[in-house]
Design a protein around this motif. Structure first.
Motif, PDB file in Angstrom:
ATOM      1  N   VAL A  45       0.829  -1.206   0.000  1.00  0.00           N
ATOM      2  CA  VAL A  45       0.000   0.000   0.000  1.00  0.00           C
ATOM      3  C   VAL A  45       0.866   1.261   0.000  1.00  0.00           C
ATOM      4  N   LEU A  46       1.856   1.303   0.871  1.00  0.00           N
ATOM      5  CA  LEU A  46       2.692   2.508   0.972  1.00  0.00           C
ATOM      6  C   LEU A  46       3.489   2.738  -0.312  1.00  0.00           C
ATOM      7  N   ARG A  47       3.851   1.644  -0.985  1.00  0.00           N
ATOM      8  CA  ARG A  47       4.572   1.801  -2.241  1.00  0.00           C
ATOM      9  C   ARG A  47       3.670   2.467  -3.277  1.00  0.00           C
ATOM     10  N   ASN A  48       2.382   2.083  -3.247  1.00  0.00           N
ATOM     11  CA  ASN A  48       1.435   2.653  -4.198  1.00  0.00           C
ATOM     12  C   ASN A  48       1.194   4.134  -3.985  1.00  0.00           C
ATOM     13  N   ILE A  49       1.160   4.573  -2.718  1.00  0.00           N
ATOM     14  CA  ILE A  49       0.887   5.984  -2.468  1.00  0.00           C
ATOM     15  C   ILE A  49       2.176   6.770  -2.246  1.00  0.00           C
ATOM     16  N   GLY A  50       3.324   6.145  -2.499  1.00  0.00           N
ATOM     17  CA  GLY A  50       4.596   6.866  -2.406  1.00  0.00           C
ATOM     18  C   GLY A  50       5.009   7.239  -0.997  1.00  0.00           C
ATOM     19  N   TRP A  51       4.652   6.397  -0.027  1.00  0.00           N
ATOM     20  CA  TRP A  51       5.005   6.706   1.367  1.00  0.00           C
ATOM     21  C   TRP A  51       6.157   5.863   1.892  1.00  0.00           C
ATOM     22  N   ILE A  52       6.819   5.073   1.028  1.00  0.00           N
ATOM     23  CA  ILE A  52       8.015   4.361   1.476  1.00  0.00           C
ATOM     24  C   ILE A  52       9.077   5.425   1.736  1.00  0.00           C
ATOM     25  N   GLN A  82       5.837   9.770   7.831  1.00  0.00           N
ATOM     26  CA  GLN A  82       4.429   9.438   8.096  1.00  0.00           C
ATOM     27  C   GLN A  82       4.161   7.956   7.882  1.00  0.00           C
ATOM     28  N   GLY A  83       4.827   7.338   6.891  1.00  0.00           N
ATOM     29  CA  GLY A  83       4.632   5.907   6.634  1.00  0.00           C
ATOM     30  C   GLY A  83       5.068   5.058   7.819  1.00  0.00           C
ATOM     31  N   LEU A 143      10.707  -0.351   5.424  1.00  0.00           N
ATOM     32  CA  LEU A 143      10.134   0.931   4.993  1.00  0.00           C
ATOM     33  C   LEU A 143      11.145   2.066   4.906  1.00  0.00           C
ATOM     34  N   SER A 144      12.391   1.846   5.360  1.00  0.00           N
ATOM     35  CA  SER A 144      13.338   2.956   5.344  1.00  0.00           C
ATOM     36  C   SER A 144      14.055   3.037   4.007  1.00  0.00           C
ATOM     37  N   GLY A 145      14.705   4.184   3.778  1.00  0.00           N
ATOM     38  CA  GLY A 145      15.446   4.406   2.543  1.00  0.00           C
ATOM     39  C   GLY A 145      16.543   5.411   2.796  1.00  0.00           C
ATOM     40  N   ASN A 146      16.873   6.185   1.816  1.00  0.00           N
ATOM     41  CA  ASN A 146      17.970   7.136   1.996  1.00  0.00           C
ATOM     42  C   ASN A 146      17.593   8.346   2.830  1.00  0.00           C
ATOM     43  N   THR A 147      16.301   8.698   2.848  1.00  0.00           N
ATOM     44  CA  THR A 147      15.869   9.874   3.611  1.00  0.00           C
ATOM     45  C   THR A 147      15.618   9.518   5.066  1.00  0.00           C
TER      46      THR A 147
END
Lengths: 311, 279
Positions: free
Chosen positions: B128-135, B139-140, B216-220
């Motif tokens: 779901v979060l990938r679809n709405i760009g929240w990864i 907030q994700g 759910l984490s990434g570079n930011t």
């Protein structure tokens, strides 16, 4: 809860069944609904909705690496699962990991609680030091053990093993030793929990029963068997239930140490579902594995709760 | 030597072994964080060495500093704590004090949500979060952290709300105060201590979380528990730096744990009396 129920009942019986009373009750319901709404909406969105969605995705072939093969497959994932040897192995690893860590925590925790209870001085040391492991992140604990404790030669455990004449061991590279290591790490981190809960429970036992037992010349073992153990039973069962649920879904404590390896030697079902979904990107099958884990969790907790009710 | 003497010595020896076993890995990490890499790798292990702050300087201010990750951890933990408390305090009050239909079911529901294995929640959440760009967004992560922090906080707070005498609210109603005013002015001040303990535990659990963060984490947005991995790779392990990061990641929770010492057992066993329980 008990006091609330009694007092509410009293109020209800005293209040006249008038229109005024009904209006008040209705207002209370509305107020309760308003207070509960945000939390319950959040819980629906973050737990119930994902659960339904999980069951839904488990009926699909959903492969992020090969999206062109995706589609509805019904119960196929579950059929595959039943004949998947890696699934059964991971289930076995889960049961071994959970059973041994919980048993060790309860036995060592209880023994230490009994020992510390008898100490006249130095209880404070135990109370403070026991807190340290349980507040740490399992991820940090895993990293520390993997490196500074278990690394060959200069890792302390290996250093002690060499000095004890056992020789240097490949603690995380050998399948059996890796399993022993992850079990030891989990036990190290969470035995203080069992210890603290059982110590608190021991401290609340009535003194006079022991006095009577001593007058009857009951031996230390008899006092333990006949008095302490039965009185501690609720606390022990509670510790078993809580620790079992956690061990079944342990993730960081294994992922950071062995990542389930070598091979699949320490891959519990929880970790298999993760690896299938996020390493092998096979999300549909990963979902089926997660559902299987949920079913296993429900069965085991059902057994444990029945154990709690039984006398 | 008498039997009693022997017993005392045995007890002392066993106690020392266990205290050492629990404290040592932590103390050893602190020591290693103050060493150079060659001192960390020395054989036999060095208990006496010249301490240096080099590792801390490197991980905090060198290239690939973990300061942004520590900041991530703080934002996630504080954010989770604030949102959780705003929702949990009213809900716990209603569950502990108000009369309404379905109250028993509501309480059971809160407990049952804790039975879900986290890995089962993260799969749908990721989709779901990938679809709405929240990864890779705050907030994700904070939203999904509610899945474990809310049930925990609600049950812990219910146990504190139940301890307040009923007469206090009744007196306030009779004086004509509204329900909301009574909750805010009379009840909340009574459970300040319980709220403080709950804040400590919610913060602690959010700070220590790993599975959701790793997916759910990434570079930011990358909390320190995930960033630690950069110090251990196939090619090389940055030993002293890894120790320094571990100590930095442990510091806040150890301080909070020692501060909340007296409430730890209650915090760890919350909900257990009625069933359930969590990590």
């Amino acid at each position: 809860m008990a006091t609330t129920a009694v007092t509410s009942a009293e109020i209800a019986s005293e209040a006249p069944r008038s229109d005024f009373g009904r209006v008040l009750a209705q207002r209370e319901r509305r107020f309760a609904a308003a207070l509960l709404a945000p939390a319950f909406l959040a819980l629906l969105a973050t737990t119930t909705f994902p659960l339904l969605f999980l069951v839904y995705t488990s009926a699909f072939r959903m492969d992020l690496a090969m999206p062109f093969t995706n589609g509805f497959v019904g119960f196929e994932n579950y059929q595959v699962l039943l004949s998947d040897e890696r699934f059964w192995t991971s289930l076995l690893v889960s049961l071994v990991y959970t059973g041994s860590t919980v048993a060790l925590q309860v036995i060592i925790g209880l023994a230490l609680a009994l020992l510390v209870m008898d100490m006249k001085r130095g209880q404070g040391w135990f109370r403070v030091i026991a807190i340290l492991p349980v507040v740490l992140s399992p991820a940090v604990v895993g990293m520390i053990w993997r490196t500074f404790m278990l690394a060959p030669e200069f890792g302390i455990v290996d250093f002690l093993a060499i000095n004890a004449g056992l020789g240097s061991k490949n603690w995380l590279g050998d399948p059996t030793l890796a399993m022993v290591s992850v079990i030891a790490i989990h036990t190290w981190q969470w035995t203080p929990f069992a210890f603290m809960v059982l110590l608190a429970s021991l401290a609340s036992l009535p003194e006079d029963i022991y006095e009577a037992a001593r007058l009857d010349r009951a031996s230390a073992w008899q006092r333990f068997r006949r008095i302490t153990l039965p009185l501690l039973r609720p606390a022990i069962v509670m510790v078993i239930i809580m620790r079992t649920m956690v061990a079944l879904t342990a993730f960081a404590a294994i992922f950071t140490v062995t990542a389930g390896g070598p091979g699949t030697a320490t891959e519990i079902l929880n970790l298999y579902a993760y690896r299938k979904s996020f390493t092998e990107l096979s999300i549909g099958y990963g979902s089926a594995l997660a559902v299987a884990l949920l079913i296993v969790t429900i069965i085991i907790s059902g057994i444990l709760f029945a154990m709690r009710r039984a006398k | 030597m008498t039997a009693k003497r022997l017993r005392i010595i045995a007890l002392l020896a066993i106690s020392t072994v266990f205290l050492l076993a629990w404290a040592f890995p932590i103390v050893w990490s602190v020591m290693n964080s103050l060493k150079t890499d060659s001192d960390v790798l020395a054989y036999p292990p060095k208990l006496v060495f010249t301490p240096t702050w080099e590792a801390y300087r490197d991980v905090l201010f060198g290239s690939g500093s973990i300061l942004p990750n520590l900041l991530s951890s703080v934002i996630i933990s504080v954010g989770t704590t604030v949102v959780t408390m705003l929702m949990a305090v009213p809900a716990a009050y209603a569950l502990a004090r108000l009369r309404f239909r379905g109250k028993k079911f509501a309480g059971f529901y809160v407990l049952a949500t804790q039975m879900l294995p986290p890995v089962g929640i993260i799969i749908p959440y990721f989709l779901v979060l990938r679809n709405i760009g929240w990864i890779d967004t705050y907030q994700g992560i904070i939203l999904i952290y509610l899945s474990f922090s809310l049930p925990f906080a609600i049950w812990l707070l219910v146990s504190y709300f139940e301890d307040i005498p009923f007469e206090m609210e009744e007196a306030a109603y009779l004086d004509g105060a509204s329900r909301l005013k009574t909750l805010w002015r009379i009840i909340i001040p009574q459970v300040r201590g319980g709220i403080a303990v709950t804040v400590v535990f919610v913060f602690l659990n959010a700070w220590n979380e790993f599975l959701f963060a790793v997916v759910l984490s990434g570079n930011t947005v990358r909390p320190v528990t995930v960033a630690m991995f950069n110090f251990v790779s196939v090619e090389q392990t940055l030993w002293a730096k890894l120790a320094a990061v571990s100590v930095l990641a442990m510091l806040p929770v150890v301080v909070l744990g020692v501060v909340a010492q007296k409430h730890i057992v209650k915090g760890l066993t919350v909900g257990a009396v009625k069933g359930g329980g969590r990590r």
